[in-house]
Design an enzyme around this catalytic site. Structure first.
Site, PDB file in Angstrom:
ATOM      1  N   TRP A   1       0.815  -1.219   0.000  1.00  0.00           N
ATOM      2  CA  TRP A   1       0.000   0.000   0.000  1.00  0.00           C
ATOM      3  C   TRP A   1       0.846   1.264   0.000  1.00  0.00           C
ATOM      4  O   TRP A   1       0.308   2.359  -0.178  1.00  0.00           O
ATOM      5  CB  TRP A   1      -0.931   0.022   1.213  1.00  0.00           C
ATOM      6  CG  TRP A   1      -1.934  -1.085   1.266  1.00  0.00           C
ATOM      7  CD1 TRP A   1      -2.162  -2.063   0.331  1.00  0.00           C
ATOM      8  CD2 TRP A   1      -2.861  -1.329   2.323  1.00  0.00           C
ATOM      9  NE1 TRP A   1      -3.169  -2.890   0.747  1.00  0.00           N
ATOM     10  CE2 TRP A   1      -3.615  -2.462   1.975  1.00  0.00           C
ATOM     11  CE3 TRP A   1      -3.129  -0.698   3.548  1.00  0.00           C
ATOM     12  CZ2 TRP A   1      -4.613  -2.976   2.804  1.00  0.00           C
ATOM     13  CZ3 TRP A   1      -4.114  -1.204   4.369  1.00  0.00           C
ATOM     14  CH2 TRP A   1      -4.853  -2.332   3.991  1.00  0.00           C
ATOM     15  N   LYS A   2       2.136   1.127   0.280  1.00  0.00           N
ATOM     16  CA  LYS A   2       3.025   2.301   0.362  1.00  0.00           C
ATOM     17  C   LYS A   2       2.429   3.312   1.354  1.00  0.00           C
ATOM     18  O   LYS A   2       1.794   2.902   2.324  1.00  0.00           O
ATOM     19  CB  LYS A   2       3.259   2.879  -1.035  1.00  0.00           C
ATOM     20  CG  LYS A   2       3.697   1.788  -2.015  1.00  0.00           C
ATOM     21  CD  LYS A   2       4.148   2.300  -3.345  1.00  0.00           C
ATOM     22  CE  LYS A   2       4.481   1.107  -4.242  1.00  0.00           C
ATOM     23  NZ  LYS A   2       5.043   1.511  -5.537  1.00  0.00           N
TER      24      LYS A   2
ATOM     25  N   GLU B   1      11.905   1.726  -3.974  1.00  0.00           N
ATOM     26  CA  GLU B   1      11.752   3.086  -3.434  1.00  0.00           C
ATOM     27  C   GLU B   1      12.652   3.281  -2.225  1.00  0.00           C
ATOM     28  O   GLU B   1      13.199   4.357  -2.011  1.00  0.00           O
ATOM     29  CB  GLU B   1      10.269   3.344  -3.093  1.00  0.00           C
ATOM     30  CG  GLU B   1       9.448   3.532  -4.372  1.00  0.00           C
ATOM     31  CD  GLU B   1       8.004   3.098  -4.286  1.00  0.00           C
ATOM     32  OE1 GLU B   1       7.469   2.896  -3.178  1.00  0.00           O
ATOM     33  OE2 GLU B   1       7.386   2.940  -5.369  1.00  0.00           O
TER      34      GLU B   1
ATOM     35  N   GLY C   1       4.647   1.795 -10.879  1.00  0.00           N
ATOM     36  CA  GLY C   1       3.845   3.011 -10.813  1.00  0.00           C
ATOM     37  C   GLY C   1       3.811   3.792 -12.120  1.00  0.00           C
ATOM     38  O   GLY C   1       3.355   4.927 -12.159  1.00  0.00           O
TER      39      GLY C   1
ATOM     40  N   GLY D   1       1.161  -2.659  -6.222  1.00  0.00           N
ATOM     41  CA  GLY D   1       1.074  -1.354  -5.573  1.00  0.00           C
ATOM     42  C   GLY D   1      -0.292  -0.740  -5.805  1.00  0.00           C
ATOM     43  O   GLY D   1      -1.275  -1.087  -5.135  1.00  0.00           O
ATOM     44  N   GLY D   2      -0.387   0.139  -6.801  1.00  0.00           N
ATOM     45  CA  GLY D   2      -1.606   0.918  -7.044  1.00  0.00           C
ATOM     46  C   GLY D   2      -2.885   0.090  -7.072  1.00  0.00           C
ATOM     47  O   GLY D   2      -3.889   0.466  -6.455  1.00  0.00           O
TER      48      GLY D   2
END
Ligand code: PGA
Length: 254
Positions: free
Chosen positions: A10-11, A100, A176, A237-238
């Site tokens: 989910w970052k 990241e 991303g 991710g997204g």
């Protein structure tokens, strides 16, 4: 036994209420019909690990991952999180080496080796991320980069320790960006990583290691990616932030 895994990273997204809502929706959809070879992992902010672990704990196929840990067992590291703290909540996984963190926090393979050690000492299963940048790929250095990321961070581990790892291949240029590696590009690197693992630890360990693909996995491309023989699921991710998308990705695991 090699597992099929959909892991959501989910970052730095979602507040407490949104996090709880997302997990409830995903679990509500899958509790009864999920294939028992499949594992689903939620990767919330560290702030919500406790809350999400509480929701997931009675459901064998749902797990919770921290997005990062510190390499030291404890101490004067303001704002950081120890592996033992994550483990004390009952969480089972931790993402280590995401691009990241490599890029924005300068995390090196040597540092990540220490993070893998402390995670394993505390009974956490690392999801170890690696992947080349665009200039590496364009310069024909993909294999060299992923091979050093794997060897320098992981190959000091014993076979038994390595057997605890999940590997996530995430080409940085696909994260991303909406640009996914083609199934052929991803499969080629996954097969290469599995061959490196076989050389180091033997065919059985290599065969049992789940290697996930990450980088713009979406409902529209998950089926063809997961159909590749060496792709055992996704680090998402997204698309893991939307319950319908994440559920469709889970369903694509079969
Ligand atoms: P993405 O992120 O699915 O949004 O590309 C993947 C990841 O960073 O793990």
């Amino acid at each position: 036994m090699r597992k099929k895994i959909a892991a959501g990273n989910w970052k730095m997204n979602l507040n407490a209420e949104q996090a709880q809502g997302l997990v409830s929706e995903v679990m509500g959809k899958f509790t009864s019909e999920i294939n028992n070879q499949v594992e689903v992992i939620f990767g919330p902010s560290a702030l919500f690990l406790h809350q999400i672990q509480h929701l997931a704990k009675d459901h064998a196929q749902f797990h919770v991952a921290a997005q990062n840990i510190h390499q030291a067992p404890k101490g004067a590291y303001t704002g950081d999180i120890a592996a033992s703290m994550v483990a004390s909540l009952g969480c089972s996984h931790v993402i280590i080496g995401h691009s990241e963190r490599r890029e924005y926090y300068g995390e090196s393979n040597a540092l990540l080796a220490q993070k893998l050690d402390i995670a394993l000492e505390n009974g956490l299963q690392p999801i170890y991320c690696l992947g080349e940048r665009l200039d590496d790929r364009e310069g024909d250095n993909t294999f060299a980069v992923v091979s050093s990321q794997l060897a320098e961070a992981c190959f000091h581990l014993s076979a038994e320790q390595f057997g605890q790892l999940v590997i996530a291949y995430e080409p940085v240029w696909a994260i991303g960006t909406g640009k996914t590696a083609s199934p052929e590009q991803a499969q080629e690197v996954h097969a290469y990583l599995r061959s490196l693992i076989a050389d180091q630890y033997g065919a059985e360990i290599a065969d049992n290691t789940s290697i996930l693909y990450g980088g713009s996995v979406k409902p529209g491309n998950a089926n063809e990616l997961f159909a590749c023989p060496d792709i055992d699921g996704g680090l998402v991710g997204g698309a893991s932030l939307k319950s319908d998308d994440f559920c469709a990705i889970i369903a694509a695991l079969g």
